[in-house]
Enzyme design. Structure first.
Site, PDB file in Angstrom:
ATOM      1  N   LYS A 129       0.925  -1.173  -0.107  1.00 50.78           N
ATOM      2  CA  LYS A 129       0.050   0.123   0.118  1.00 50.78           C
ATOM      3  C   LYS A 129       0.803   1.153  -0.062  1.00 50.78           C
ATOM      4  O   LYS A 129       1.572   1.565   1.084  1.00 50.78           O
ATOM      5  CB  LYS A 129      -0.963   0.148   1.181  1.00 50.78           C
ATOM      6  CG  LYS A 129      -2.076   0.958   1.245  1.00 50.78           C
ATOM      7  CD  LYS A 129      -2.980   0.936   2.338  1.00 50.78           C
ATOM      8  CE  LYS A 129      -4.123   1.917   2.073  1.00 50.78           C
ATOM      9  NZ  LYS A 129      -3.532   3.390   1.835  1.00 50.78           N
ATOM     10  N   CYS A 159      31.729  16.007  37.970  1.00 53.76           N
ATOM     11  CA  CYS A 159      30.084  16.053  37.564  1.00 53.76           C
ATOM     12  C   CYS A 159      29.401  14.842  37.936  1.00 53.76           C
ATOM     13  O   CYS A 159      29.835  13.684  37.630  1.00 53.76           O
ATOM     14  CB  CYS A 159      29.979  16.363  36.087  1.00 53.76           C
ATOM     15  SG  CYS A 159      28.171  16.417  35.617  1.00 53.76           S
TER      16      CYS A 159
HETATM   17  S1  IVH Z   1      -6.431  -0.163  -5.016  1.00 58.00           S
HETATM   18  C1  IVH Z   1     -10.707  -0.120  -5.911  1.00 58.00           C
HETATM   19  N1  IVH Z   1      -4.085  -0.540  -4.627  1.00 58.00           N
HETATM   20  O1  IVH Z   1      -4.888   3.490  -0.989  1.00 58.00           O
HETATM   21  C2  IVH Z   1      -9.408  -0.055  -5.145  1.00 58.00           C
HETATM   22  N2  IVH Z   1      -4.825   1.243  -3.611  1.00 58.00           N
HETATM   23  O2  IVH Z   1      -8.158   3.818   0.032  1.00 58.00           O
HETATM   24  C3  IVH Z   1      -8.760   1.212  -5.592  1.00 58.00           C
HETATM   25  N3  IVH Z   1      -3.298   2.943  -2.472  1.00 58.00           N
HETATM   26  O3  IVH Z   1      -6.793   5.993  -2.537  1.00 58.00           O
HETATM   27  C4  IVH Z   1      -7.470   1.269  -4.607  1.00 58.00           C
HETATM   28  N4  IVH Z   1      -1.498   1.390  -2.630  1.00 58.00           N
HETATM   29  O4  IVH Z   1      -4.417   5.884  -3.224  1.00 58.00           O
HETATM   30  C5  IVH Z   1      -4.961   0.173  -4.355  1.00 58.00           C
HETATM   31  N5  IVH Z   1      -1.442  -1.369  -4.181  1.00 58.00           N
HETATM   32  C6  IVH Z   1      -2.603  -0.656  -4.105  1.00 58.00           C
HETATM   33  C7  IVH Z   1      -2.599   1.039  -3.431  1.00 58.00           C
HETATM   34  C8  IVH Z   1      -3.679   1.599  -3.167  1.00 58.00           C
HETATM   35  C9  IVH Z   1      -1.897   2.440  -2.160  1.00 58.00           C
HETATM   36  C10 IVH Z   1      -3.962   3.942  -1.877  1.00 58.00           C
HETATM   37  C11 IVH Z   1      -4.985   4.683  -2.900  1.00 58.00           C
HETATM   38  C12 IVH Z   1      -6.287   4.782  -2.450  1.00 58.00           C
HETATM   39  C13 IVH Z   1      -6.217   4.174  -1.236  1.00 58.00           C
HETATM   40  C14 IVH Z   1      -7.345   3.233  -0.749  1.00 58.00           C
END
Ligand code: IVH
Length: 701
Positions: free
Chosen positions: A131, A462
């Protein structure tokens, strides 16, 4: 070498096909450079081609196209961003709140329930991804040309940040079917309308460099890579945005119109990602297919472990059902797909307030400003203070009492104040200044030229330094007096019961038992522990004296080389320099220490109190099978600890480094060796296990 298509002059009427060829070639080289990290031509050669195209376009402005590689940075500063309605809403994902690996089990159980699978059904196939901690972005391509980049906004309406996004080298502004694969390949044609969704982020090294540059120019620094990336994306002047190094990872699709052939017909999410990669988008190498909960758990744990070694910040992992038909069947609840979840790691940054700034005095008199914080749970522990290191560092961050600050704790690293939130500063908060006197003994605090640290000049006068000196001597790695901890030493020194190290051994049972909160039994144990500590070894004793720059490894080397304490105390700087581990700083420090009569006095008294060790003859220069060699340790070895392995290597004349390079002679790898092992393989560096290391130490290559 790329054929020189325009060897003649830019003024001769260029042929459209040839310009197209030049542009395509520049796109491909940029892709190899920015995305694949595998350039085929030198930077100079790329620049030459680029300038060639610029010259032609300057002479023939009518031939400039918006997707030309020369057109990444252009456009004027905006007053505001235009609104964009997303053709397909940009969803968020449900967050699994459980930050233990078991969160993966709850997700898998839910998926099985929703898919109506009973216990006998085979595992569900997932894709597990990092993520990424950046900003979601939707990139719209029409006929393969980037026409719009939009932020997520509220999911329905975003902001048009196309000008800024075009400046990101990793984002293609024109998609080409990969040349080598186009005809009859498995890579589908690029659809007429293609929206690619992914994350814009900033790499940590780019972030550090950016902050460095901001500091040099007296500009404000950014709190973390995410904020820096967000600031860059929302920069109204694209010329400034172009100077902010951003990166991108693709992880999904928005609107897509099928081609005439009805494609692309992906069956799985993983296939989709592979196609995006083939079309020129960066897709993380860490994306994996996982079968059922056990593989999700393994993924979560392995990413959590390597999190700090990645070049960029992540705040968890994302699990997605791999089969797209199943995804479609499951659908959505409100704004979230049912087939995906974000499984977060414990946060590494939190906001808290500074309740005070204290100055601590270390064993060597070093004064360290420490911020006392309102307790905050970050990086898996409760943090109540954070070091500000020294005066320069404290000034640079301008941390003041009352400030709200961002505290970061990553991995095993000690907690740090990364930034102050100036908008939350209370009025009248005063800047921090280093005290002119030692806060403990009142002696003058001095900062010597060329040094960053202030030191108390009081020495063993000290009490703070005396306490630290006693604790250092009594620690496990020195003579080890079990049970003699900080609280007891405070009581003994503050109560003026002991002043010097030898006083420790003059402590009687009565004196100890008379201390507040000290049971008879505990007093007895301390007396026994003191007695036991008298029998020690020369390296432990020498290390325990707390001579500046003399660590455990140096103490061992000195003992081995000279055999006796008297020989060490009487050695000239020159003789000291003959020891493997000893350089001019250490030699000078040893000489200074033993030249002080009161230090010799302490040694004599300790001996008189019965502290003893076995002495030996000075060693003949031991064989140094690893002289001049640098080794890197990675993973857990079966019997040796990190420190033990390091000592052995150093005693054999070798050095231990933290990262693998071409100069590394060997990488010693244990269980769960990480990226260093991969790097060693990549560079062709010899790899050893513990047995191999031992053979090497014994002089068998
Ligand atoms: S998928 C329908 N994959 O996390 C699914 N999101 O709330 C759409 N993000 O706003 C998102 N890494 O900015 C997806 N490997 C990943 C991600 C990812 C970061 C963020 C994205 C989104 C939030 C999810």
């Amino acid at each position: 070498m790329t054929p020189d298509l325009f060897a003649s002059s830019a003024a001769t009427a260029p042929d459209a096909a040839a310009i197209e060829q030049l542009r395509r070639s520049l796109h491909e080289h940029a892709h190899r450079y920015y995305v694949l990290d595998d350039p085929l031509i030198s930077d100079a050669e790329y620049d030459r081609l680029f300038q060639q195209l610029q010259a032609i376009e300057a002479a023939h402005p009518e031939l400039v196209t918006p997707d030309s590689p020369t057109q990444r940075v252009g456009g004027r500063p905006l007053d505001a961003f235009a609104s964009v309605r997303h053709a397909v809403p940009m969803l968020s994902i449900r967050t699994e709140t459980d930050t233990e690996a078991s969160g993966a089990e709850s997700f898998d159980a839910r998926m099985r329930r929703e898919l109506g699978l009973d216990v006998t059904a085979p595992p569900v196939e997932y894709v597990a991804e990092p993520k990424f901690d950046g900003l979601a972005m939707s990139l719209r391509y029409v006929h393969g040309v980037l026409v719009q980049a939009a932020t997520r906004g509220d999911g329905e309406l975003g902001e048009d940040v196309t000008q800024n996004i075009r400046t990101i080298g990793q984002i293609p502004i024109h998609l080409f079917a990969p040349a080598a694969l186009s005809a009859g390949s498995l890579v589908p044609e690029v659809p007429e309308v293609l929206e690619v969704r992914g994350e814009v982020y900033m790499r940590r090294d780019d972030f550090e460099r950016l902050n460095e540059r901001q500091r040099e120019h007296g500009l404000k620094t950014f709190v973390n890579p995410r904020n820096a990336a967000a600031g860059a994306v929302r920069q109204l002047d694209p010329a400034i945005a172009a100077q902010r190094p951003l990166s991108f990872f693709a992880y999904g699709l928005g609107e897509v119109t099928p081609t005439e052939q009805g494609g692309p017909a992906f069956e799985t999410h993983f296939q989709l990602l592979q196609t995006l990669k083939a079309w020129g988008f960066p897709v993380s190498e860490l994306v994996q297919v996982a079968q059922g909960a056990p593989e999700l758990i393994a993924y979560y744990e392995s990413i959590a472990r390597t999190r700090d070694q990645l070049g960029f910040d992540i705040d968890g992992v994302v699990y997605k059902v791999n089969i797209l038909a199943l995804q479609r069947r499951m659908g959505f609840v409100t704004r979230e797909p049912r087939w995906a979840v974000a499984h977060k790691f414990p946060a590494q940054e939190q906001i808290t307030t500074v309740q005070g700034i204290e100055v601590q005095v270390g064993r060597t008199g070093k004064l360290t400003p420490v911020a006392r914080l309102a307790p905050v749970f970050v990086g898996g522990v409760t943090v109540t203070n954070a070091t500000l290191h020294n005066e320069d560092e404290a000034r640079r961050k301008d941390v003041r009492v009352g400030d709200s600050v961002v505290v970061r704790r990553a991995g095993d690293v000690i907690p740090e104040v990364v930034a102050v939130l100036p908008e939350k500063r209370p009025p009248h908060a005063q800047p921090f200044t280093m005290p002119l006197q030692c806060p403990v003994c009142g002696s003058t605090a001095v900062r010597e030229e060329g040094e960053v640290d202030h030191r108390c000049s009081g020495g063993l006068f000290c009490s703070a330094q005396r306490k630290q000196a006693i604790l250092h001597f009594a620690q496990r790695r020195a003579v080890e007096v079990e049970g003699l901890g900080e609280k007891l030493v405070d009581q003994l020194v503050d109560g003026k019961i002991i002043r010097t190290l030898p006083d420790l051994y003059r402590l009687g049972l009565t004196a100890l038992a008379s201390l507040a909160r000290m049971a008879d039994k505990s007093a007895q144990n301390i007396v026994l522990a003191l007695e036991k500590s008298k029998q020690t070894t020369l390296p432990r004793f020498l290390f325990g004296l707390g001579i500046r720059h003399v660590g455990e490894a140096t103490a061992k080397e000195l003992a081995r080389h000279f055999g006796s304490l008297d020989a060490i105390m009487d050695a000239s700087e020159e003789q000291l320099l003959a020891v493997a581990d000893v350089g001019p700083t250490v030699a000078h420090s040893l000489r200074t220490f033993f030249d002080q009569p009161h230090n010799r006095e302490v040694v004599e008294q300790l001996r008189a109190c019965g502290v003893h060790w076995e002495e030996g003859a000075p060693a003949a220069q031991a064989p140094q099978p690893l002289a001049g060699k640098t080794l890197v340790l990675t993973g857990t070895l079966p019997t040796l600890s990190r420190d033990e392995a390091k000592d052995l290597i150093e005693a054999a004349g070798g050095k231990v480094a933290g990262s693998v390079s071409k100069k590394t002679a060997y990488v010693v790898a244990g269980v769960e060796a990480g990226s260093k092992l991969d790097k060693a393989r990549e560079l062709g560096v010899a790899i050893l296990d513990e047995t191999g290391l031992k053979e090497l130490l014994d002089g068998h290559p």
